[in-house]
Write a protein that holds these residues in place. Sequence first.
Motif, PDB file in Angstrom:
ATOM      1  N   THR A  82       0.705  -1.126   0.024  1.00  0.00           N
ATOM      2  CA  THR A  82       0.059   0.003   0.024  1.00  0.00           C
ATOM      3  C   THR A  82       0.971   1.274  -0.053  1.00  0.00           C
ATOM      4  O   THR A  82       2.191   1.031   0.241  1.00  0.00           O
ATOM      5  CB  THR A  82      -0.778   0.046   1.360  1.00  0.00           C
ATOM      6  N   MET A  84       0.439   3.554   2.240  1.00  0.00           N
ATOM      7  CA  MET A  84       1.070   3.662   3.758  1.00  0.00           C
ATOM      8  C   MET A  84       2.146   2.810   4.052  1.00  0.00           C
ATOM      9  O   MET A  84       2.863   3.055   4.833  1.00  0.00           O
ATOM     10  CB  MET A  84      -0.273   3.015   4.724  1.00  0.00           C
ATOM     11  N   TYR A 110      -0.328   9.496   7.211  1.00  0.00           N
ATOM     12  CA  TYR A 110       1.076   9.650   7.418  1.00  0.00           C
ATOM     13  C   TYR A 110       1.203  10.570   8.807  1.00  0.00           C
ATOM     14  O   TYR A 110       2.117   9.931   9.416  1.00  0.00           O
ATOM     15  CB  TYR A 110       1.926  10.069   6.293  1.00  0.00           C
ATOM     16  N   GLU A 150       4.261  17.088   0.245  1.00  0.00           N
ATOM     17  CA  GLU A 150       3.302  16.654  -0.944  1.00  0.00           C
ATOM     18  C   GLU A 150       2.919  17.615  -1.717  1.00  0.00           C
ATOM     19  O   GLU A 150       2.436  18.399  -1.192  1.00  0.00           O
ATOM     20  CB  GLU A 150       2.254  16.050  -0.081  1.00  0.00           C
ATOM     21  N   THR A 181       1.361  11.518  -5.171  1.00  0.00           N
ATOM     22  CA  THR A 181       0.202  10.825  -5.618  1.00  0.00           C
ATOM     23  C   THR A 181      -0.845  11.476  -6.417  1.00  0.00           C
ATOM     24  O   THR A 181      -1.253  10.682  -7.302  1.00  0.00           O
ATOM     25  CB  THR A 181      -0.391  10.147  -4.230  1.00  0.00           C
ATOM     26  N   PHE A 182      -0.888  12.780  -6.147  1.00  0.00           N
ATOM     27  CA  PHE A 182      -1.862  13.445  -6.710  1.00  0.00           C
ATOM     28  C   PHE A 182      -1.498  13.902  -8.417  1.00  0.00           C
ATOM     29  O   PHE A 182      -2.127  14.298  -9.236  1.00  0.00           O
ATOM     30  CB  PHE A 182      -2.201  14.746  -6.032  1.00  0.00           C
ATOM     31  N   SER A 201       1.090   6.655  -3.865  1.00  0.00           N
ATOM     32  CA  SER A 201      -0.029   5.395  -3.392  1.00  0.00           C
ATOM     33  C   SER A 201      -0.459   5.067  -4.857  1.00  0.00           C
ATOM     34  O   SER A 201      -0.974   5.651  -5.469  1.00  0.00           O
ATOM     35  CB  SER A 201      -0.955   6.143  -2.792  1.00  0.00           C
ATOM     36  N   THR A 203      -2.224   2.769  -5.527  1.00  0.00           N
ATOM     37  CA  THR A 203      -3.612   2.537  -5.349  1.00  0.00           C
ATOM     38  C   THR A 203      -4.606   3.633  -6.369  1.00  0.00           C
ATOM     39  O   THR A 203      -5.664   3.291  -6.849  1.00  0.00           O
ATOM     40  CB  THR A 203      -4.061   2.743  -4.056  1.00  0.00           C
ATOM     41  N   LYS A 204      -4.026   4.758  -6.561  1.00  0.00           N
ATOM     42  CA  LYS A 204      -4.615   5.904  -7.181  1.00  0.00           C
ATOM     43  C   LYS A 204      -4.561   5.833  -8.674  1.00  0.00           C
ATOM     44  O   LYS A 204      -4.718   5.095  -9.441  1.00  0.00           O
ATOM     45  CB  LYS A 204      -4.526   7.055  -6.525  1.00  0.00           C
ATOM     46  N   MET A 213      -4.637  -2.228  -4.592  1.00  0.00           N
ATOM     47  CA  MET A 213      -3.790  -1.386  -3.688  1.00  0.00           C
ATOM     48  C   MET A 213      -2.442  -1.625  -3.928  1.00  0.00           C
ATOM     49  O   MET A 213      -1.939  -2.685  -4.616  1.00  0.00           O
ATOM     50  CB  MET A 213      -4.072  -2.040  -2.278  1.00  0.00           C
ATOM     51  N   GLY A 214      -1.651  -0.375  -3.809  1.00  0.00           N
ATOM     52  CA  GLY A 214      -0.125  -0.474  -3.668  1.00  0.00           C
ATOM     53  C   GLY A 214       0.545   0.715  -3.483  1.00  0.00           C
ATOM     54  O   GLY A 214      -0.042   1.726  -3.302  1.00  0.00           O
TER      55      GLY A 214
END
Length: 381
Positions: A82, A84, A110, A150, A181-182, A201, A203-204, A213-214
């Motif tokens: 994930t 996380m 986080y 981020e 991630t974004f 992430s 996952t996104k 997930m990842g």
Amino acid sequence: MSSPDQTTPHPDTIAAHAGVAPDPANGAMTAALQLSTTFEHTADAQTPLGFLYQRQDNPNQQQLESVLARLDGGARTLFFATGMAAGAAVLQALPPGSHLVIADDTYFGYRALITRFLAPHGLRHTVVDATNLDAVRTALATTTTLLWVETPSNPRLKVCDLAALATLAREAGARLLVDGTFAPPPLQRPLAFGADIVLHSTTKYLNGHGDAMGGALTFASDDDLAIACYDVRRMFGSSASPFAAWMTLRGLRTLPVRLERHGANAAAVAGFLAAHPRVMAVHYPGLESHPGHAVAARQMRGYGGMLSFEVHGGRDAALATAQRMRLFTNATSLGSTESLVEHRASIEGADSVSPAGLLRLSVGLEHVQDLIDDLAQALDQ
Ligand code: PLP
């Protein structure tokens, strides 16, 4: 646009070819899924083909990691179960007693991980507004090992200056980690601006279909921290399944194309919201009114599919608006084909720092007029 040289294709080409090569055994074009947990080794535990045990390395994971390393422009990528787990691995790999400087609008998971689970084990941290370079300079101490930012941030879409932060971190003897991630590659490539680690992430957007997930870490160099994170993954068992790696590699093949449509839709939605009388503020780096617009224009190739907005009337008005949406589903996560809405203060709970009237949108791949019509009916009632 032409490619810089014959050996360095554009990211779009790297993505389109991810995991695609004729299998020497049967000519199959797409990568096979290899689920074996163990691999043959010699009597004295040598691994001539490079694999020993799935928890350490496996073929699907390695394929994904090599493509993502190229897209990020890094020396090495590690894939995790994930996002996380990927972030936790970096924190667990820091030397004992380390000091961390972390941006105020980073993913709330986080921040909870640091304060609830790692601070009791000696990890010290300072929270800063990473868009304020003087504040970051002041927060960086001689013992700081990591600056964690981020950009754009979740959920307020704050944009911080990667090149300037990389310089500040280097001067302080700290590494710079960027949660991208974004804005995954090719939208944003933080290593090109001097960052040491990119966190995703997967996952996104990287997987992009809401079904695997990842998490991933891409390192600018295969240094001691990269090796320590590999060991944390191996010893804490935070590896992903080969199936997750296979699914993510498959999703990644359309990433640049999806990002273009996500970005175009989000820009139109942001423009619509910015002109709506019931909307107090729109947070989208593509808007010229966004305080980070100039920085985003410098370090991003487009502005992404995420935005948030604040409605007049605070929490109750925001909840009522979200409730009335039909095409946007109230659900957590982001970066999938379908549009999602979320009242972040509700999902983040008691420690939330998100404004009460804020709704976050993950703008999907639907026809943009349908999305705007849905927002109009939800806001106009
Ligand atoms: N980073 C950001 C910006 C996120 O939004 C999330 C999850 O929403 C994560 C990291 C954590 O990733 P995962 O849910 O894959 O563990």
